[in-house]
Design a protein around this motif. Structure first.
Motif, PDB file in Angstrom:
ATOM      1  N   HIS A   1       0.860  -1.020   0.025  1.00 35.41           N
ATOM      2  CA  HIS A   1      -0.035  -0.091   0.039  1.00 35.41           C
ATOM      3  C   HIS A   1       0.767   1.218  -0.141  1.00 35.41           C
ATOM      4  N   GLU A   2       2.106   0.994   0.356  1.00 35.07           N
ATOM      5  CA  GLU A   2       2.931   2.154   0.471  1.00 35.07           C
ATOM      6  C   GLU A   2       2.955   3.239  -0.728  1.00 35.07           C
ATOM      7  N   ARG A   3       3.176   2.551  -2.066  1.00 34.36           N
ATOM      8  CA  ARG A   3       3.379   3.255  -2.895  1.00 34.36           C
ATOM      9  C   ARG A   3       1.987   4.271  -3.517  1.00 34.36           C
ATOM     10  N   PHE A   4       1.080   3.700  -2.965  1.00 33.82           N
ATOM     11  CA  PHE A   4      -0.283   4.410  -3.033  1.00 33.82           C
ATOM     12  C   PHE A   4      -0.523   5.403  -1.964  1.00 33.82           C
ATOM     13  N   GLY A   5       0.216   5.573  -0.994  1.00 37.10           N
ATOM     14  CA  GLY A   5      -0.024   6.505   0.130  1.00 37.10           C
ATOM     15  C   GLY A   5      -1.181   6.191   0.993  1.00 37.10           C
ATOM     16  N   GLY A   6      -1.677   5.232   0.972  1.00 37.02           N
ATOM     17  CA  GLY A   6      -2.816   4.688   1.704  1.00 37.02           C
ATOM     18  C   GLY A   6      -3.330   3.251   1.526  1.00 37.02           C
ATOM     19  N   VAL A   7      -4.119   2.906   2.376  1.00 35.09           N
ATOM     20  CA  VAL A   7      -4.589   1.393   2.129  1.00 35.09           C
ATOM     21  C   VAL A   7      -5.664   1.583   0.807  1.00 35.09           C
ATOM     22  N   VAL A   8      -5.396   0.612  -0.106  1.00 35.24           N
ATOM     23  CA  VAL A   8      -6.244   0.458  -1.237  1.00 35.24           C
ATOM     24  C   VAL A   8      -7.216  -0.787  -1.004  1.00 35.24           C
ATOM     25  N   PRO A   9      -8.444  -0.663  -0.787  1.00 32.41           N
ATOM     26  CA  PRO A   9      -9.316  -1.698  -0.238  1.00 32.41           C
ATOM     27  C   PRO A   9      -9.171  -3.003  -1.066  1.00 32.41           C
ATOM     28  N   GLU A  10      -9.520  -2.897  -2.277  1.00 34.33           N
ATOM     29  CA  GLU A  10      -9.321  -4.037  -3.203  1.00 34.33           C
ATOM     30  C   GLU A  10      -8.266  -4.809  -2.860  1.00 34.33           C
ATOM     31  N   VAL A  11      -6.902  -4.127  -3.002  1.00 37.86           N
ATOM     32  CA  VAL A  11      -5.783  -4.951  -2.908  1.00 37.86           C
ATOM     33  C   VAL A  11      -5.715  -5.656  -1.409  1.00 37.86           C
ATOM     34  N   ALA A  12      -6.033  -4.766  -0.405  1.00 37.99           N
ATOM     35  CA  ALA A  12      -6.191  -5.319   0.871  1.00 37.99           C
ATOM     36  C   ALA A  12      -6.946  -6.677   0.983  1.00 37.99           C
ATOM     37  N   SER A  13      -8.092  -6.789   0.281  1.00 38.56           N
ATOM     38  CA  SER A  13      -8.997  -7.855   0.284  1.00 38.56           C
ATOM     39  C   SER A  13      -8.153  -9.016  -0.224  1.00 38.56           C
ATOM     40  N   ARG A  14      -7.631  -8.765  -1.353  1.00 42.24           N
ATOM     41  CA  ARG A  14      -6.779  -9.950  -2.217  1.00 42.24           C
ATOM     42  C   ARG A  14      -5.619 -10.533  -1.399  1.00 42.24           C
ATOM     43  N   HIS A  15      -4.859  -9.559  -0.762  1.00 39.15           N
ATOM     44  CA  HIS A  15      -3.808  -9.982   0.405  1.00 39.15           C
ATOM     45  C   HIS A  15      -4.405 -10.862   1.442  1.00 39.15           C
ATOM     46  N   HIS A  16      -5.716 -10.345   1.855  1.00 35.59           N
ATOM     47  CA  HIS A  16      -6.440 -11.521   3.246  1.00 35.59           C
ATOM     48  C   HIS A  16      -6.851 -12.625   2.605  1.00 35.59           C
ATOM     49  N   VAL A  17      -7.039 -12.847   1.252  1.00 35.99           N
ATOM     50  CA  VAL A  17      -7.580 -14.229   0.793  1.00 35.99           C
ATOM     51  C   VAL A  17      -6.094 -15.137   0.874  1.00 35.99           C
ATOM     52  N   GLU A  18      -5.228 -14.387   0.435  1.00 37.45           N
ATOM     53  CA  GLU A  18      -3.743 -15.041   0.131  1.00 37.45           C
ATOM     54  C   GLU A  18      -3.192 -15.691   1.501  1.00 37.45           C
ATOM     55  N   GLN A  19      -3.462 -14.792   2.445  1.00 42.38           N
ATOM     56  CA  GLN A  19      -2.777 -15.038   3.823  1.00 42.38           C
ATOM     57  C   GLN A  19      -3.622 -15.860   5.038  1.00 42.38           C
ATOM     58  N   ILE A  20      -4.757 -15.736   4.883  1.00 45.83           N
ATOM     59  CA  ILE A  20      -5.669 -16.015   5.828  1.00 45.83           C
ATOM     60  C   ILE A  20      -5.343 -17.352   6.535  1.00 45.83           C
ATOM     61  N   ILE A  21      -5.171 -18.525   5.309  1.00 46.30           N
ATOM     62  CA  ILE A  21      -5.315 -19.790   5.677  1.00 46.30           C
ATOM     63  C   ILE A  21      -3.899 -20.073   6.389  1.00 46.30           C
ATOM     64  N   GLY A  22      -2.961 -19.548   5.628  1.00 51.48           N
ATOM     65  CA  GLY A  22      -1.615 -19.884   6.478  1.00 51.48           C
ATOM     66  C   GLY A  22      -1.337 -19.359   7.840  1.00 51.48           C
ATOM     67  N   CYS A  23      -2.131 -17.928   8.158  1.00 53.07           N
ATOM     68  CA  CYS A  23      -1.729 -17.293   9.361  1.00 53.07           C
ATOM     69  C   CYS A  23      -2.678 -18.372  10.051  1.00 53.07           C
ATOM     70  N   MET A  24      -3.559 -18.743   9.896  1.00 55.97           N
ATOM     71  CA  MET A  24      -4.560 -19.580  10.819  1.00 55.97           C
ATOM     72  C   MET A  24      -3.723 -21.140  11.106  1.00 55.97           C
ATOM     73  N   GLU A  25      -3.150 -21.424   9.945  1.00 55.80           N
ATOM     74  CA  GLU A  25      -2.232 -22.792  10.342  1.00 55.80           C
ATOM     75  C   GLU A  25      -1.289 -22.420  11.316  1.00 55.80           C
ATOM     76  N   ASP A  26      -0.566 -21.274  11.063  1.00 58.91           N
ATOM     77  CA  ASP A  26       0.615 -20.989  12.036  1.00 58.91           C
ATOM     78  C   ASP A  26       0.372 -20.667  13.125  1.00 58.91           C
ATOM     79  N   ALA A  27      -0.822 -20.159  13.432  1.00 56.03           N
ATOM     80  CA  ALA A  27      -1.260 -19.750  14.998  1.00 56.03           C
ATOM     81  C   ALA A  27      -1.396 -20.880  15.639  1.00 56.03           C
ATOM     82  N   LEU A  28      -2.123 -21.919  15.103  1.00 54.55           N
ATOM     83  CA  LEU A  28      -2.181 -23.219  15.836  1.00 54.55           C
ATOM     84  C   LEU A  28      -1.135 -23.802  16.062  1.00 54.55           C
ATOM     85  N   ALA A  29       0.025 -23.970  14.929  1.00 60.31           N
ATOM     86  CA  ALA A  29       1.152 -24.616  15.146  1.00 60.31           C
ATOM     87  C   ALA A  29       2.226 -23.905  16.180  1.00 60.31           C
TER      88      ALA A  29
END
Ligand code: KG4
Ligand code: ZN
Length: 344
Positions: A47-75
């Protein structure tokens, strides 16, 4: 109710999920006060290069990250899904697309593992981040300062929130980020401006909006405009301004107003503890000024701030707030929806 959800468990464990803005985070919290894991995948670089959070970009990142974060949190917590008593998730306020990713993941996990779902207000989470540092004592006053909010919240008891004052325009963190752009500081700029402020002096004397008004509201847009006008006028005249003094002057104006109004709120509401929380609570100048002023004017009160790493968005704070919601019997059906403008 906690008795019920944890009844056949040897430990009181909650899996918590946070995805309201630009961090995907999943944590396992025990007894509402012990962090067993707190995985945070930040998207700031995107988001840095846009000078703020771009909602669509944020959603896409969450989709990519969420499962891995859940697995890591349990592990990292060395926990199996069957050890858990509940799943908690931020359902507002925040970006609707971003919130929905966390909510959908939480619902799916809750359904698959037959766990109750606990809906958590993101701002309540920020307040409860302080519980990992000190036990909360009531009644208390919380100054909530983040990128989207500036609020004074009175709490008579756990889970009971009364907003007694708020910003009428920009949030404190938002003002930091906007003047940061003018100074050429990368987003989010609060931390860097805080560091610059410590190397400069309050030579520009910006206004302290609403400081003497008989209410607990704030306003930061006048300060922001005054800062931007000074810089633009100087540019047009070809004058050099000192960036460190600009940062120090801006920060002093923010701190003076926040401290004065917060202390007055503590006096008026006769509270035992002051909590400062949210991303801007990481500000060294603000933490020090509030603590010093509180010691001088209300020495019987205690001061509590989250550890620096827990001031920004994270799921451990959501787990802490969720524990209280569970005790009060607040659960959500699987139809839970995002509430982007959720208030207390
Ligand atoms: O609570 P948070 O992580 O996200 C929201 O829920 O909004 O807060 C982010 C905000 C940003 O505006 C950032 O510039 C500000 O917190 N911030 C700071 C500092 N560190 C982060 N502002 C002032 N001083 C800091 N040290
Ligand atoms: Zn936040």
């Amino acid at each position: 109710m906690t008795q019920t959800i944890f009844k056949d468990k040897s430990r009181k464990l909650i899996l918590a999920i946070e995805s309201s803005c630009d961090e995907t985070s999943v944590a396992v919290v025990e007894d509402g006060t012990i962090i067993l894991s707190n995985i945070i995948a930040s998207q700031i670089k995107s988001h840095e290069r846009f000078g703020g959070v771009v909602p669509e970009v944020a959603s896409r990142h969450h989709v990519e990250q969420i499962i891995g974060c859940m697995e890591d949190a349990l592990a990292v917590a060395e926990i199996n899904p069957e050890d858990l008593g509940a799943v908690a998730v931020t359902y507002g306020p925040g970006l609707v697309g971003a919130l929905l990713i966390g909510i959908t993941a939480a619902k799916a996990f809750a359904w698959a593992n037959q766990l109750p779902l606990i809906p958590v207000n993101h701002m309540a989470g920020h307040i409860y981040a302080s519980r990992f540092s000190n036990e909360m004592t009531f009644p208390l006053m919380a100054l909530l300062v983040s990128g989207g909010h500036t609020e004074l919240v009175y709490m008579k008891e756990h889970g009971d929130y009364q907003v007694i004052g708020e910003t009428r325009d920009d949030a404190a963190g938002e003002a930091y980020d906007k003047i940061g752009r003018v100074l050429g500081v990368t987003y989010p700029s609060g931390k860097i401006i805080d560091e610059m402020a410590h190397q400069g002096k309050d030579n520009y004397h910006f206004p302290r909006a609403m400081i003497n008004e008989n209410n607990f509201d704030f306003s930061f847009s006048g300060l922001k405009s005054s800062f931007i006008n000074l810089v633009h006028n100087a540019e047009q005249r070809g004058e050099e301004l000192n960036a460190f003094d600009l940062a120090a002057s801006f920060q002093q104006s923010v701190i003076d107003v926040l401290v004065k109004k917060t202390i007055r709120a503590c006096e008026t509401y006769d509270v035992t503890q002051l909590i400062v929380a949210g991303g801007v609570a990481a500000n060294k100048g603000l933490r020090l000024a509030l603590e010093t002023e509180l010691k001088q004017t209300l020495p019987d009160m205690t001061f509590s701030v989250p550890q620096l790493k827990l001031c920004g968005d994270n799921a451990a704070m959501i787990g802490a707030a969720a524990f209280i919601e569970a005790e009060k019997g607040h659960f959500a059906p699987l139809e839970l929806n995002a509430k982007p403008s959720l208030i207390f």
